[in-house]
Design a protein around this motif. Structure first.
Motif, PDB file in Angstrom:
ATOM      1  N   ALA A  35     -28.076  22.464 -14.878  1.00 55.40           N
ATOM      2  CA  ALA A  35     -27.731  21.831 -16.151  1.00 55.40           C
ATOM      3  C   ALA A  35     -26.275  22.081 -16.474  1.00 55.40           C
ATOM      4  N   LEU A  36     -25.695  21.146 -17.203  1.00 50.82           N
ATOM      5  CA  LEU A  36     -24.323  21.278 -17.686  1.00 50.82           C
ATOM      6  C   LEU A  36     -24.307  20.990 -19.177  1.00 50.82           C
ATOM      7  N   VAL A  37     -23.765  21.919 -19.943  1.00 49.40           N
ATOM      8  CA  VAL A  37     -23.570  21.727 -21.376  1.00 49.40           C
ATOM      9  C   VAL A  37     -22.070  21.802 -21.653  1.00 49.40           C
ATOM     10  N   GLY A  38     -21.557  20.752 -22.285  1.00 49.98           N
ATOM     11  CA  GLY A  38     -20.130  20.671 -22.576  1.00 49.98           C
ATOM     12  C   GLY A  38     -19.829  20.939 -24.040  1.00 49.98           C
ATOM     13  N   VAL A  39     -18.609  21.353 -24.288  1.00 47.48           N
ATOM     14  CA  VAL A  39     -18.117  21.593 -25.645  1.00 47.48           C
ATOM     15  C   VAL A  39     -16.776  20.891 -25.796  1.00 47.48           C
ATOM     16  N   ARG A  40     -16.599  20.207 -26.911  1.00 46.48           N
ATOM     17  CA  ARG A  40     -15.299  19.621 -27.263  1.00 46.48           C
ATOM     18  C   ARG A  40     -14.861  20.169 -28.614  1.00 46.48           C
ATOM     19  N   ASN A  41     -13.625  19.902 -28.984  1.00 43.40           N
ATOM     20  CA  ASN A  41     -13.092  20.290 -30.295  1.00 43.40           C
ATOM     21  C   ASN A  41     -13.275  21.785 -30.545  1.00 43.40           C
ATOM     22  N   SER A  42     -13.007  22.573 -29.503  1.00 44.25           N
ATOM     23  CA  SER A  42     -13.122  24.018 -29.588  1.00 44.25           C
ATOM     24  C   SER A  42     -11.724  24.630 -29.572  1.00 44.25           C
ATOM     25  N   HIS A  43     -11.685  25.926 -29.340  1.00 43.73           N
ATOM     26  CA  HIS A  43     -10.415  26.645 -29.307  1.00 43.73           C
ATOM     27  C   HIS A  43     -10.539  27.749 -28.271  1.00 43.73           C
ATOM     28  N   HIS A  44      -9.650  28.707 -28.285  1.00 40.14           N
ATOM     29  CA  HIS A  44      -9.688  29.827 -27.347  1.00 40.14           C
ATOM     30  C   HIS A  44     -11.053  30.496 -27.412  1.00 40.14           C
ATOM     31  N   PHE A  45     -11.629  30.822 -26.231  1.00 37.71           N
ATOM     32  CA  PHE A  45     -12.963  31.425 -26.216  1.00 37.71           C
ATOM     33  C   PHE A  45     -12.982  32.784 -25.541  1.00 37.71           C
ATOM     34  N   GLY A  46     -11.804  33.363 -25.322  1.00 36.78           N
ATOM     35  CA  GLY A  46     -11.746  34.674 -24.690  1.00 36.78           C
ATOM     36  C   GLY A  46     -11.813  34.561 -23.181  1.00 36.78           C
ATOM     37  N   ALA A  47     -12.571  35.450 -22.556  1.00 38.11           N
ATOM     38  CA  ALA A  47     -12.682  35.478 -21.098  1.00 38.11           C
ATOM     39  C   ALA A  47     -13.849  34.611 -20.641  1.00 38.11           C
ATOM     40  N   ALA A  48     -13.589  33.714 -19.706  1.00 40.05           N
ATOM     41  CA  ALA A  48     -14.632  32.807 -19.226  1.00 40.05           C
ATOM     42  C   ALA A  48     -15.799  33.561 -18.599  1.00 40.05           C
ATOM     43  N   GLY A  49     -15.510  34.700 -17.972  1.00 46.34           N
ATOM     44  CA  GLY A  49     -16.540  35.425 -17.258  1.00 46.34           C
ATOM     45  C   GLY A  49     -17.678  35.920 -18.117  1.00 46.34           C
ATOM     46  N   VAL A  50     -17.441  36.196 -19.396  1.00 41.74           N
ATOM     47  CA  VAL A  50     -18.531  36.719 -20.230  1.00 41.74           C
ATOM     48  C   VAL A  50     -19.615  35.663 -20.428  1.00 41.74           C
ATOM     49  N   TYR A  51     -19.275  34.391 -20.320  1.00 40.68           N
ATOM     50  CA  TYR A  51     -20.277  33.326 -20.466  1.00 40.68           C
ATOM     51  C   TYR A  51     -21.019  33.097 -19.157  1.00 40.68           C
TER      52      TYR A  51
ATOM     53  N   ALA B 276     -31.747  24.525 -17.251  1.00 41.37           N
ATOM     54  CA  ALA B 276     -31.817  24.707 -15.799  1.00 41.37           C
ATOM     55  C   ALA B 276     -33.156  25.279 -15.365  1.00 41.37           C
ATOM     56  N   ARG B 277     -33.782  26.062 -16.209  1.00 45.09           N
ATOM     57  CA  ARG B 277     -35.103  26.598 -15.863  1.00 45.09           C
ATOM     58  C   ARG B 277     -36.130  25.471 -15.710  1.00 45.09           C
ATOM     59  N   ASN B 278     -35.880  24.347 -16.379  1.00 40.33           N
ATOM     60  CA  ASN B 278     -36.803  23.215 -16.306  1.00 40.33           C
ATOM     61  C   ASN B 278     -36.463  22.233 -15.201  1.00 40.33           C
ATOM     62  N   VAL B 279     -35.165  22.046 -14.939  1.00 42.95           N
ATOM     63  CA  VAL B 279     -34.766  20.988 -14.005  1.00 42.95           C
ATOM     64  C   VAL B 279     -33.924  21.483 -12.834  1.00 42.95           C
ATOM     65  N   GLY B 280     -33.605  22.778 -12.777  1.00 43.20           N
ATOM     66  CA  GLY B 280     -32.871  23.334 -11.646  1.00 43.20           C
ATOM     67  C   GLY B 280     -31.396  23.538 -11.885  1.00 43.20           C
TER      68      GLY B 280
ATOM     69  N   LEU C  62     -24.467  19.566 -32.575  1.00 47.12           N
ATOM     70  CA  LEU C  62     -24.997  18.967 -31.358  1.00 47.12           C
ATOM     71  C   LEU C  62     -24.774  17.461 -31.405  1.00 47.12           C
ATOM     72  N   LEU C  63     -23.989  16.944 -30.466  1.00 41.95           N
ATOM     73  CA  LEU C  63     -23.673  15.522 -30.435  1.00 41.95           C
ATOM     74  C   LEU C  63     -24.617  14.727 -29.537  1.00 41.95           C
ATOM     75  N   ARG C  64     -24.980  15.293 -28.377  1.00 40.53           N
ATOM     76  CA  ARG C  64     -25.863  14.607 -27.433  1.00 40.53           C
ATOM     77  C   ARG C  64     -26.758  15.649 -26.773  1.00 40.53           C
ATOM     78  N   ASP C  65     -27.964  15.218 -26.404  1.00 39.57           N
ATOM     79  CA  ASP C  65     -28.902  16.154 -25.795  1.00 39.57           C
ATOM     80  C   ASP C  65     -29.775  15.408 -24.801  1.00 39.57           C
ATOM     81  N   GLY C  66     -29.882  15.963 -23.604  1.00 41.03           N
ATOM     82  CA  GLY C  66     -30.721  15.362 -22.575  1.00 41.03           C
ATOM     83  C   GLY C  66     -31.421  16.442 -21.778  1.00 41.03           C
ATOM     84  N   PRO C  67     -32.244  16.069 -20.795  1.00 40.17           N
ATOM     85  CA  PRO C  67     -32.992  17.068 -20.029  1.00 40.17           C
ATOM     86  C   PRO C  67     -32.094  18.068 -19.294  1.00 40.17           C
ATOM     87  N   ALA C  68     -30.957  17.612 -18.781  1.00 43.37           N
ATOM     88  CA  ALA C  68     -30.091  18.497 -17.997  1.00 43.37           C
ATOM     89  C   ALA C  68     -28.677  18.573 -18.551  1.00 43.37           C
ATOM     90  N   THR C  69     -28.445  17.979 -19.705  1.00 38.84           N
ATOM     91  CA  THR C  69     -27.100  17.948 -20.269  1.00 38.84           C
ATOM     92  C   THR C  69     -27.163  18.059 -21.786  1.00 38.84           C
TER      93      THR C  69
END
Length: 378
Positions: A111-127, A105-109, A73-80
């Protein structure tokens, strides 16, 4: 056409988990990754499920993929929030990121959580489905490691297949499946070309073009064009300029900017120039969750969406034998059928998976699916 054998989802999950663990994944990460890969196959998205294992093996042996990685975890905020995937496979960190987005999102309506330095994650729809199953809207975008998409009017690839997924809930017990849109921004995903080549099936004209813009339809030639040739590749969604390929091109760039660039992830062509083709891919993903209860009465959104889907399903079809569908219907039908009959593996892929298991010192855990009553009485 190649022969296929159907296997139980549980045995395919155990086999995949055992291989990943033997390659260096922790127990928990291997369990999550294998579950997501097999869920993808159950949904009928064969191009992004266990068929990826041979490619993952190539990436790990080349040093581009670190299967022992643990997200940070690099950064953490109420909605990010922002996570670093450690150059590992993207499945587990992506599931973690989407769940964090849901919780925020349950708290603030929203939210966006980002990921960097990743790789293939399969099908986007499962997330996106992780949010949908909890009554929220989920949206996912991602950059990609591959340089496969030929922009409109170009002769060589520049962008990746860069997926976009969106899922929204319907009421519990509805006869409608959830609305789940999961698309590559190319006319067809690169791995769909790979799966067709494994089966020896002709590639539809408009999926793959050579450096002169001419269609490539022979299975192995198309696979080579996409994965090995310096020019040509996959067409943007739309297939041609007259067919609206500029829209697919634009959506691919949108997914790159929102999924990759926003989170500090790489743009593959520049990344290769700066770090060389052997460096970890530094793929970026974005996971957005929206709680509809912040925008209306509890349950109202799901009820209204359910009514919209009913209208679409009852729209008069041009061909009565082919009723109107909505995004998510084909996957729901595939899931029901494959839970009942097992997941089919082409002979070529089955040989590859068994070879990977043997090379990793893992026993063969695959179990063929028992015949259904209809099959026994046919």
């Amino acid at each position: 056409m190649s022969e296929e054998t159907r296997f139980t989802a549980d045995s395919l999950r155990h086999q995949t988990e055992a291989i990943l663990h033997a390659w260096g994944m922790t127990d928990a990460t291997a369990r999550t990754t294998a579950a997501l890969m097999v869920e993808t196959d159950l949904l009928g998205v064969e191009s992004h499920g266990v068929s990826m294992l041979p490619q993952y093996d190539t990436l790990r042996t080349s040093g581009r993929l670190r299967l022992s990685a643990q997200p940070q975890l690099l950064r953490d905020g109420p909605a990010t929030a922002l996570l670093d995937g450690g150059a590992g496979l993207g499945h587990a960190v992506s599931a973690q990121a989407m769940q964090q987005a849901v919780d925020k999102a349950r708290n603030v309506g929203i939210a966006l959580v980002g990921v960097r330095n990743s790789h293939h994650f399969g099908a986007a729809g499962v997330y996106a489905r992780i949010a949908q199953r909890q009554g929220l809207i989920g949206m996912v975008t991602s950059s990609a490691q591959g340089v496969l998409l030929v922009p409109t009017r170009a002769a060589e690839p520049v962008l990746g297949t860069n997926p976009i997924a969106f899922a929204a809930p319907v009421p519990a017990g509805s006869h409608n499946a959830a609305f789940v849109l999961d698309i590559a921004t190319t006319t067809a995903a690169a791995n769909r070309v790979k799966v067709k080549a494994l089966r020896g099936e002709t590639i539809p004209a408009g999926w793959v073009v050579d450096g002169r813009g001419e269609p490539v339809t022979a299975p192995q030639s198309a696979r080579t064009q996409v994965f090995d040739a310096p020019d040509g590749g996959l067409t943007p969604l739309g297939g041609s300029e007259t067919g609206g390929s500029h829209k697919g091109y634009g959506l691919s760039l949108l997914a790159q900017v929102l999924g990759g660039t926003l989170n500090g992830g790489a743009f593959a062509p520049l990344h290769r120039r700066r770090h060389g083709p052997g460096a970890p891919a530094d793929v970026g993903h974005s996971f957005i969750a929206i709680d509809p209860s912040f925008f209306g009465e509890p349950g109202a959104f799901a009820q209204e969406l359910d009514a919209i889907l009913d209208v679409l399903h009852t729209t008069r079809p041009a061909d009565r034998s082919r009723p109107v569908l909505v995004p998510g219907d084909p996957e729901a039908r595939q899931q029901a059928e494959r839970m009942r009959r097992g997941i089919p593996l082409p002979a070529a892929l089955l040989q590859q998976i068994r070879g990977l298991a043997a090379a990793a010192g893992v026993e063969d855990l695959l179990q063929t699916a028992p015949p259904t009553l209809e099959e026994m009485t046919a």
